[in-house]
Write a protein that holds these residues in place. Structure first.
Motif, mmCIF file in Angstrom:
data_model
loop_
_atom_site.group_PDB
_atom_site.id
_atom_site.type_symbol
_atom_site.label_atom_id
_atom_site.label_comp_id
_atom_site.label_asym_id
_atom_site.label_seq_id
_atom_site.Cartn_x
_atom_site.Cartn_y
_atom_site.Cartn_z
ATOM 1 N N ASP A 108 -25.534 55.812 69.204
ATOM 2 C CA ASP A 108 -26.823 55.158 68.965
ATOM 3 C C ASP A 108 -27.923 56.191 68.733
ATOM 4 O O ASP A 108 -29.010 56.152 69.305
ATOM 5 C CB ASP A 108 -27.199 54.277 70.154
ATOM 6 N N SER A 109 -27.611 57.142 67.846
ATOM 7 C CA SER A 109 -28.558 58.212 67.550
ATOM 8 C C SER A 109 -29.813 57.663 66.894
ATOM 9 O O SER A 109 -29.812 56.625 66.248
ATOM 10 C CB SER A 109 -27.894 59.227 66.612
ATOM 11 N N GLU A 110 -30.889 58.390 67.052
ATOM 12 C CA GLU A 110 -32.164 57.984 66.441
ATOM 13 C C GLU A 110 -32.060 57.929 64.924
ATOM 14 O O GLU A 110 -32.770 57.187 64.269
ATOM 15 C CB GLU A 110 -33.253 58.974 66.857
ATOM 16 N N ILE A 111 -31.151 58.709 64.390
ATOM 17 C CA ILE A 111 -31.018 58.770 62.935
ATOM 18 C C ILE A 111 -30.429 57.485 62.365
ATOM 19 O O ILE A 111 -30.407 57.276 61.158
ATOM 20 C CB ILE A 111 -30.156 59.977 62.532
ATOM 21 N N ALA A 112 -29.913 56.608 63.248
ATOM 22 C CA ALA A 112 -29.338 55.348 62.781
ATOM 23 C C ALA A 112 -30.398 54.357 62.335
ATOM 24 O O ALA A 112 -30.086 53.259 61.908
ATOM 25 C CB ALA A 112 -28.493 54.723 63.887
ATOM 26 N N TYR A 113 -31.653 54.750 62.445
ATOM 27 C CA TYR A 113 -32.764 53.874 62.057
ATOM 28 C C TYR A 113 -32.629 53.427 60.609
ATOM 29 O O TYR A 113 -32.137 54.153 59.762
ATOM 30 C CB TYR A 113 -34.082 54.628 62.261
ATOM 31 N N ASP A 114 -33.045 52.224 60.320
ATOM 32 C CA ASP A 114 -33.091 51.552 59.021
ATOM 33 C C ASP A 114 -31.758 51.540 58.270
ATOM 34 O O ASP A 114 -31.705 51.683 57.062
ATOM 35 C CB ASP A 114 -34.220 52.084 58.121
ATOM 36 N N ASN A 115 -30.675 51.393 59.046
ATOM 37 C CA ASN A 115 -29.350 51.112 58.465
ATOM 38 C C ASN A 115 -28.792 52.223 57.578
ATOM 39 O O ASN A 115 -27.863 51.988 56.813
ATOM 40 C CB ASN A 115 -29.382 49.817 57.645
ATOM 41 N N LEU A 116 -29.334 53.421 57.682
ATOM 42 C CA LEU A 116 -28.836 54.499 56.826
ATOM 43 C C LEU A 116 -27.372 54.817 57.087
ATOM 44 O O LEU A 116 -26.608 55.105 56.162
ATOM 45 C CB LEU A 116 -29.672 55.763 57.041
ATOM 46 N N LEU A 117 -26.979 54.766 58.367
ATOM 47 C CA LEU A 117 -25.587 55.082 58.691
ATOM 48 C C LEU A 117 -24.629 54.163 57.954
ATOM 49 O O LEU A 117 -23.574 54.598 57.476
ATOM 50 C CB LEU A 117 -25.360 54.967 60.204
ATOM 51 N N TYR A 118 -24.983 52.887 57.889
ATOM 52 C CA TYR A 118 -24.088 51.936 57.214
ATOM 53 C C TYR A 118 -23.964 52.280 55.732
ATOM 54 O O TYR A 118 -22.877 52.193 55.148
ATOM 55 C CB TYR A 118 -24.614 50.515 57.377
ATOM 56 N N LEU A 119 -25.072 52.647 55.107
ATOM 57 C CA LEU A 119 -25.036 53.030 53.689
ATOM 58 C C LEU A 119 -24.106 54.221 53.472
ATOM 59 O O LEU A 119 -23.290 54.232 52.546
ATOM 60 C CB LEU A 119 -26.447 53.387 53.206
ATOM 61 N N PHE A 120 -24.237 55.232 54.318
ATOM 62 C CA PHE A 120 -23.407 56.422 54.165
ATOM 63 C C PHE A 120 -21.937 56.109 54.433
ATOM 64 O O PHE A 120 -21.042 56.634 53.759
ATOM 65 C CB PHE A 120 -23.911 57.524 55.097
ATOM 66 N N GLN A 121 -21.682 55.268 55.426
ATOM 67 C CA GLN A 121 -20.298 54.886 55.701
ATOM 68 C C GLN A 121 -19.667 54.190 54.502
ATOM 69 O O GLN A 121 -18.531 54.482 54.121
ATOM 70 C CB GLN A 121 -20.245 53.973 56.930
ATOM 71 N N ARG A 122 -20.414 53.247 53.892
ATOM 72 C CA ARG A 122 -19.876 52.545 52.727
ATOM 73 C C ARG A 122 -19.640 53.498 51.556
ATOM 74 O O ARG A 122 -18.676 53.360 50.806
ATOM 75 C CB ARG A 122 -20.833 51.432 52.288
ATOM 76 N N HIS A 123 -20.500 54.499 51.443
ATOM 77 C CA HIS A 123 -20.322 55.496 50.373
ATOM 78 C C HIS A 123 -18.976 56.197 50.510
ATOM 79 O O HIS A 123 -18.208 56.309 49.544
ATOM 80 C CB HIS A 123 -21.467 56.509 50.429
ATOM 81 N N TYR A 124 -18.679 56.650 51.718
ATOM 82 C CA TYR A 124 -17.424 57.382 51.923
ATOM 83 C C TYR A 124 -16.216 56.443 51.958
ATOM 84 O O TYR A 124 -15.112 56.823 51.541
ATOM 85 C CB TYR A 124 -17.511 58.205 53.208
ATOM 86 N N GLU A 125 -16.381 55.235 52.459
ATOM 87 C CA GLU A 125 -15.276 54.271 52.445
ATOM 88 C C GLU A 125 -14.876 53.922 51.012
ATOM 89 O O GLU A 125 -13.688 53.845 50.687
ATOM 90 C CB GLU A 125 -15.675 53.009 53.209
ATOM 91 N N GLU A 126 -15.859 53.702 50.154
ATOM 92 C CA GLU A 126 -15.556 53.385 48.757
ATOM 93 C C GLU A 126 -14.916 54.574 48.055
ATOM 94 O O GLU A 126 -14.032 54.414 47.208
ATOM 95 C CB GLU A 126 -16.833 52.959 48.032
ATOM 96 N N ARG A 127 -15.360 55.774 48.413
ATOM 97 C CA ARG A 127 -14.734 56.953 47.808
ATOM 98 C C ARG A 127 -13.266 57.043 48.205
ATOM 99 O O ARG A 127 -12.395 57.335 47.376
ATOM 100 C CB ARG A 127 -15.477 58.225 48.246
#
Length: 711
Positions: free
Chosen positions: A625-644
């Motif tokens: 639950d890092s502070e960097i998880a703000y505004d759903n960025l983690l989900y975007l990055f995860q989907r980027h690598y999952e699609e790759r």
């Protein structure tokens, strides 16, 4: 004033004809439009002089551009063999054989004029049979073939028509020069179209990223594009404007390829505007045809060597001949060049015979043929009248009518199904209009004048709630349909947040904030660690290691370097993406095949290892639950690598048809969630009724775009 009166008259005739067509659904609307023109010419003594110089520009350019833009590119590429065969070989065979037959039927007609008539009959109108394809159970492959063939043979047929007309007007023709010139104007015309549409695409994307998202403005720009490209190709570079607008249409930014670039409102308004324009242009052409027919018949009556009945008979013979040639070519090609569909060679097949018969009958002539024949010059260079211009117009008109009636009668007869037929221009989306004013929903609203959300704030809240709802339904968190749709919503939410925090972003590809840069730095470091491990264990070569490290280091430097003006940065990025796309299509290997295969294997291995390492780190950050998880960025990055990973491991070469169906259904459900959340906000008094209607309107636009893309 005369031009205005003429336009009003033709539009009035078009409206009346289409109203009548709704009561006689079995009669093609185009035939009723022709009849309306004939009646106007006989009763009102209407006669319209056509300026051949601008006629092709006004009618051909937008029609062909729209056809290229609407045609599915994947099917165009899959059927490139039969499409090119029908569009080039069939056009040449039909022109040569048909020209000889026309000369035999009418010996007094010059050879060049005979070829002019057959060349103008080459373009086909696929819309004429598309509306009955489902009920008549025509194969999808046949429909795609007809559409793709029409797109290409519009260009090839009109170029042949241009040369035939030039030979008639000048009295001189050289096959060698014509062949060289043909390839020159076609190739350079294609380059002009590609470069011009590349410029227009870049400008439109730049405007969007600058916040210029007026749907009417973008629709007007889209409408102007084919006229500008055609004019520049013809008058500046003196090449084929027809080829230029076809290529431009194919390469134009379509809604399917850039769903995130343009808002649903822009996409819907642009599509509807194109529907209306093509509808009017198509109707204009057939009403003009009807107006010309009585005057052509009058001249035939006074012609000693040709009468109306004889001309109608010749037109029928020509139509039958073109249909037979089309059938024979289709049967020949499918028998000898499409042998991958069967294991044993079989000269006769009932299924193939049926398929090719339908292909022959489906070669309906329409608006493009009519535009071209109406653009025939009145005089030659010597000042003499163009040979048999009236006769050519009459026969071409009759062939169009025969092909329309033939498709109307024979297709349902052969397939034992009936359905009303629509044509290019009146194939408008007939979905029920969505009412954007939902104010009369009977909801009792809590009145409040303070602390209400703005439309932008409310939109963010609704999207966040929709994302949470979709995540709740995606219980295991790995359903590909859910993760794809959620990623789209998260991406849109991220852009809304960025736009509200400062100036509009120039590009969705660039780093947009500190948190983005931090996450990219973390992920790229993970990829570097994976590469170092592969190299240490000697799983990759020195060359692959150095290349991958340099690439990632370049990306890392790009996170901190921002020396360029935003506009310059956007266009540099646009240029780099274009070069990258071109390099994918045109790949010239300079090394041995074995070395290329080995390098690709290593590159895939590196990319898979890097993606897995980055995903592990991202999930670790999510769990802490890092502070960097703000505004759903983690989900975007995860989907980027999952699609790759899906692409690299072959799990997503092309999504299945069932995946696409499930995705559309989920998108529609997500829109229903949005409507419910808007209603909740309205009942709670957090938004005004005007804001609610604005949000509902945007939701309805999105739903309309989904329905439009499906059709």
């Amino acid at each position: 004033m005369l031009i205005v009166e003429t336009i009003i008259l033709i539009i009035s005739l078009l409206i009346v004809a289409n109203i009548i067509s709704h009561y006689f659904v079995s009669i093609p609307a185009s035939l009723i439009q022709i009849v309306a023109g004939v009646i106007a010419a006989l009763t009102l003594n209407v006669k319209i002089s056509v300026n051949t110089e601008w006629f092709l520009l006004v009618f051909i350019a937008p029609i062909l551009f729209n056809d290229g833009n609407r045609f599915p590119k994947r099917e165009l590429w899959k059927l490139k063999g039969p499409i090119m065969g029908n569009a080039i070989v069939l056009v040449i065979v039909s022109t040569v054989v048909g020209g000889a037959l026309v000369k035999f039927l009418m010996p007094s007609l010059p050879w060049a004029t005979a070829f002019t008539l057959v060349a103008v009959l080459s373009p086909t109108d696929p819309i004429a049979v598309q509306s009955i394809a489902k009920k008549a159970k025509l194969p999808d492959k046949l429909m795609h073939l007809i559409s793709g063939e029409s797109l290409i043979n519009d260009a090839s047929g009109l170029i042949c028509f241009k040369y035939a007309v030039a030979a008639t007007v000048t009295g001189a023709f050289s096959l060698a020069n014509a062949t060289i010139d043909f390839f020159y104007i076609a190739i350079i015309g294609a380059l002009v179209g590609a470069i011009m549409i590349w410029i227009f695409n870049g400008v439109r994307l730049y405007l969007i990223n600058q916040g210029v998202d007026d749907s009417i403005l973008h629709a007007i720009i889209q409408i102007l594009i084919p006229f500008i490209i055609y004019y520049i190709a013809e008058d500046v570079f003196h090449v084929s404007g027809v080829v230029a607008v076809v290529i431009a249409g194919i390469l134009n930014i379509s809604s399917n390829r850039t769903g995130g670039a343009f808002s649903p409102e822009i996409r819907l308004v642009t599509s509807r505007t194109w529907d209306m324009l093509v509808y009017l242009l198509n109707g204009f052409v057939f009403v003009l045809l009807g107006i010309e027919i009585p005057f052509a018949m009058e001249e035939l009556i006074h012609n000693q060597s040709m009468n109306t009945i004889k001309a109608l008979g010749f037109a029928f013979i020509i139509w039958v001949m073109l249909t037979v040639i089309r059938f024979l070519w289709s049967y020949f090609y499918s028998t000898f060049f499409e042998r991958s569909d069967r294991t044993d060679f079989n000269l006769f097949s009932k299924a193939r015979f049926y398929y090719c018969l339908m292909s022959g009958i489906s070669g309906v002539r329409g608006a493009v043929t009519m535009v071209a024949i109406l653009s025939l010059p009145f005089v030659t260079n010597s000042g003499a009248a163009f040979p048999a211009r009236t006769l050519l117009l009459f026969i071409a008109s009759a062939v169009i009518i025969y092909s329309l009636i033939g498709a109307t009668i024979l297709i349902p007869l052969i397939t034992k199904n009936t359905a009303p037929i629509t044509y290019r221009g009146n194939a408008i989306n007939t979905d029920d209009d969505v009412d954007v004013d939902d104010s009369s929903d009977g909801t009792e609203v809590v009145s409040t004048e303070t602390n209400t959300l703005s439309a932008e704030q409310a939109n963010r809240v609704v999207i966040e709630k929709t994302i949470n709802k979709l995540r709740e339904e995606n219980k295991n968190g790995r359903d590909p349909v859910y993760t794809t749709v959620i990623a789209e919503y998260v991406f849109n939410l991220h852009n809304i947040q960025l736009q509200s925090d400062g100036p509009n972003p120039i590009s969705k590809k660039r780093v947009k904030g500190k948190k983005d840069a931090e996450l990219w730095d973390i992920c790229l470091n993970c990829e570097l660690e994976a590469i170092e491990e592969l190299y240490a264990s000697k799983d990759i070569s020195e060359e692959a290691y150095q290349t991958s490290v340099k690439r990632i280091e370049k990306y890392k430097r790009g996170l901190v370097k921002h020396h360029y003006n935003q506009t310059i940065e956007f266009f540099l990025g646009y240029f780099r993406r274009t070069v990258k796309e071109i390099s994918k299509v045109i790949h010239v290997p300079f090394t041995k095949r074995e070395e290329v295969v080995q390098y690709n294997r290593e590159a895939i291995k590196i990319s898979i290892a890097g993606s897995r390492r980055a995903l592990e780190k991202l999930r670790e950050l999510e769990e802490t639950d890092s502070e960097i998880a703000y505004d759903n960025l983690l989900y975007l990055f995860q989907r980027h690598y999952e699609e790759r990973l899906e692409l690299l491991q072959g799990r997503r070469r092309n999504h299945s048809e069932q995946f696409n169906i499930d995705k559309v259904n989920l998108e529609v459900n997500a829109l229903s969630f949005q409507r419910a959340f808007v209603l909740d906000l309205l009942e709670q008094g957090r938004i005004s009724r005007a804001t609610a209607n604005t949000l509902r309107k945007n939701i309805n636009y999105s739903e309309e775009v989904i329905n439009y893309d499906i059709q």
